[in-house]
Scaffold this motif. Structure first.
Motif, mmCIF file in Angstrom:
data_model
loop_
_atom_site.group_PDB
_atom_site.id
_atom_site.type_symbol
_atom_site.label_atom_id
_atom_site.label_comp_id
_atom_site.label_asym_id
_atom_site.label_seq_id
_atom_site.Cartn_x
_atom_site.Cartn_y
_atom_site.Cartn_z
ATOM 1 N N ARG A 76 0.820 -1.210 0.000
ATOM 2 C CA ARG A 76 0.000 0.000 0.000
ATOM 3 C C ARG A 76 0.856 1.263 0.000
ATOM 4 N NH1 ARG A 76 -5.430 -0.167 0.217
ATOM 5 N NH2 ARG A 76 -6.347 -2.142 0.826
ATOM 6 N N GLN A 84 3.468 1.221 -3.827
ATOM 7 C CA GLN A 84 2.719 1.003 -5.070
ATOM 8 C C GLN A 84 3.671 0.850 -6.250
ATOM 9 O OE1 GLN A 84 -0.995 2.738 -5.576
ATOM 10 N NE2 GLN A 84 -1.467 2.227 -3.471
ATOM 11 N N GLU A 133 -0.146 8.262 -7.908
ATOM 12 C CA GLU A 133 -0.479 7.241 -8.918
ATOM 13 C C GLU A 133 -1.539 7.777 -9.864
ATOM 14 O OE1 GLU A 133 0.405 3.728 -9.246
ATOM 15 O OE2 GLU A 133 2.143 4.646 -8.259
ATOM 16 N N ARG A 172 -2.108 -1.332 -8.448
ATOM 17 C CA ARG A 172 -2.899 -2.311 -7.694
ATOM 18 C C ARG A 172 -3.744 -3.193 -8.605
ATOM 19 N NH1 ARG A 172 -3.404 -2.226 -2.461
ATOM 20 N NH2 ARG A 172 -5.536 -2.993 -2.448
#
Lengths: 248, 204, 97
Positions: A158, A161, A244, A165
């Motif tokens: 988490r 990254q 992200e 994911r």
């Protein structure tokens, strides 16, 4: 930082799959798979008719199988970044993934035996054909755990990254899509036989997609790692890592 | 290697509601998974109808031996389980964990009831000497319902995971997202059965 | 379990569930040879049953899976699956009749 080598390793995955499609598909003519319910004489006829093409196709398939290894190593490198020192998942992935070339090369050897002297007793040709086809299509037992391990490792990451994911979720889907492979020993015709939609076509798509997507993911992770390293040596450390990008 | 991890702990947990108008249930990754799995089932469904067209009489004669009542009963059980999971998720979001837990236990009971019906249904077929290798129809029947049952068993694990969240003292945004992810998987199990029921049991 | 003043289940969700149950029962009735004995009648009945299944799925997606409040891209992807698979299956079914 050996980004170039990592990028090459990433490319090996898609190239291996293209090698499979050329060798196994175009040259051997095994896409669609020959039927598992054919008589011994029909199997023998196939090897007599296309002996050289099948032999060459299997050689291409075996050469391509080895190209799986660099991508597995690339995935390992970045999974170990996620886990740090005690990289249990990364090493499990590495060990199971490195079995893959063997899981394709040995079945190809058995098929080469069938193609080597197709004029011998038809029952023997069929037996070696079965001995090659069943593990080639059905040898997913190590890979199943491998993709589950990759999925879990990515979804547990988490903080950094390193892989997106959704790639973790994709790995879990590949595992689920592979499950019907356990059925090929029980059916000689129909959707769950070795040429059926579930154990063959769906797995071919899932498996090929794995090599393309993981190749892309390793390439991306290597590039980002290099960028981060470059930023770390740069004098101003004002720039935070970019968030992200959101998919879709 | 980046050392900025500790500087931004808040940013790592997905926010519960990033936008008041739109909200991805769970996270986008589970939807990649769900859409891929649905595409996989779609391919199997199309293959079933294709093969059925090639041997219509055999498939019709075999289908006549199925019990529509079992199929319909399991549809109603799964629809009810989905309703209870909706209540569970809303309860967890609202912080009413006791009610959420009750609803999720209800969903688990539905899942177990589904399995019991399946045992009776499959048991009856085996008792009549019908097996997956009997013919093409039964290969699809046991294959499709078996793969679905496998999903349902994974779903039972997911429901158990969600139940554990109702016992947590302090739920984070990530916990709520995980609960939504689990719920989305459960609804997918329901959704797939909604196609299997008419396809295998009702299509004449 | 839930008194009427709680909002764990909204009226809308309950209505959706009721409609899904009703659609299941009607499909069950249609699918067990009631009133459609001719071959054409069966084809029509089965096509209706298949389409009804995908309408049900749309409801499961929008209300149970909460796609009603999801970003447009995700909603469209799901709707596309529903439409494409529904048309494909009805097409394969009619093609095989």
């Amino acid at each position: 930082m050996n980004v170039t080598m990592q990028r090459l390793a990433a490319w090996c995955g898609p190239v291996a799959m293209i090698g499979f499609l050329i060798g196994w598909g175009a040259l051997c003519g095994f896409i669609p798979m020959p039927s598992s319910s054919e008589s011994a004489l029909e199997v023998q006829r196939m090897y007599l008719d296309r002996q050289t093409l099948i032999q060459v196709g299997l050689v291409v398939t075996m050469l391509a199988s080895a190209l799986i290894a660099p991508l597995i190593a690339g995935v390992f490198v970045h999974l170990r970044r996620i886990e740090g020192q005690n990289a249990v998942l990364a090493y499990t992935q590495l060990g199971l993934g490195m079995l893959l070339p063997i899981l394709f090369i040995i079945p190809c050897f058995l098929l080469q035996v069938a193609a080597f002297r197709p004029e011998r007793d038809a029952d023997l040709v069929q037996a070696f054909n079965d001995a090659g086809m069943l593990p080639f299509v059905g040898g997913f037992y190590a890979t199943l755990l491998q993709v589950i391990v990759v999925g879990i490792a990515i979804l547990r990451d988490r903080e950094q990254q390193i892989f997106p994911r959704w790639v973790g979720w994709f790995n879990l889907w590949v595992a689920l899509a592979m499950m019907p492979d356990v059925l090929i020993f029980f059916f000689k015709t129909g959707p769950f036989s070795w040429r059926g939609i579930a154990p063959f076509y769906i797995i071919v798509v899932a498996f090929c997609a794995w090599f393309f997507i993981m190749g892309w993911a390793v390439h991306r992770a290597a590039t980002r790692q290099a960028e981060e390293a470059a930023r770390a040596v740069a004098p101003d450390r004002e720039h935070q890592p970019e968030p992200e990008p959101v998919l879709a | 290697m980046s050392t900025t991890i500790d500087e931004r702990p808040a940013a790592t947990a997905p926010p519960v509601v990033p936008d008041a108008r739109t909200h991805v249930p769970g996270e986008i990754g589970i939807w990649v998974f769900i859409l891929l799995d649905l595409a996989t089932f779609a391919a199997l469904f199309a293959a079933f109808l294709h093969d059925r067209g090639g041997d219509a009489e055999l498939y019709a004669a075999s289908q006549a031996k199925l019990s529509q009542d079992f199929g319909a009963l399991n549809t109603l059980i799964l629809l009810t389980s989905s309703l209870l999971v909706v209540a569970g998720v809303r309860g967890i979001r609202a912080g009413r964990l006791r009610e959420a837990r009750l609803a999720l236990y209800g969903a688990v009971a539905c899942a177990l009831a589904f399995c019991v019906v399946k045992v009776f249904e499959w048991g009856g077929k085996f008792a009549d000497d019908i097996t997956p290798t009997t013919n093409g129809f039964w290969e699809y029947y046991f294959g499709l319902t078996g793969i679905h049952l496998f999903h349902l068993l994974i779903g039972l694990g997911v429901l158990t995971f969600m139940l554990r969240r109702t016992r947590k003292a302090q739920l984070t945004g990530a916990d709520v997202a995980n609960v939504e992810t689990g719920a989305s998987f459960w609804h997918m199990v329901d959704l797939i059965w909604i196609v299997i029921f008419p396809l295998l049991y009702l299509a004449h | 379990m839930h008194s009427s003043d709680t909002k764990l289940l909204t009226p809308r969700i309950l209505v959706v569930w009721g409609v899904l149950v009703l659609a299941t029962v009607v499909s069950w009735y249609l699918g067990t040879d009631h009133g459609f004995s001719s071959k054409d009648g069966q084809s029509v009945a089965t096509s209706i049953v298949l389409v009804v299944a995908f309408v049900k799925i749309r409801f499961i997606g929008s209300d149970f899976m909460e796609l009603r409040h999801a970003p447009a891209g995700l909603r469209r992807a799901f709707d596309a699956w529903v439409v494409v698979v529904c048309l494909t299956l009805v097409g394969f079914y009619l093609g095989g009749q």
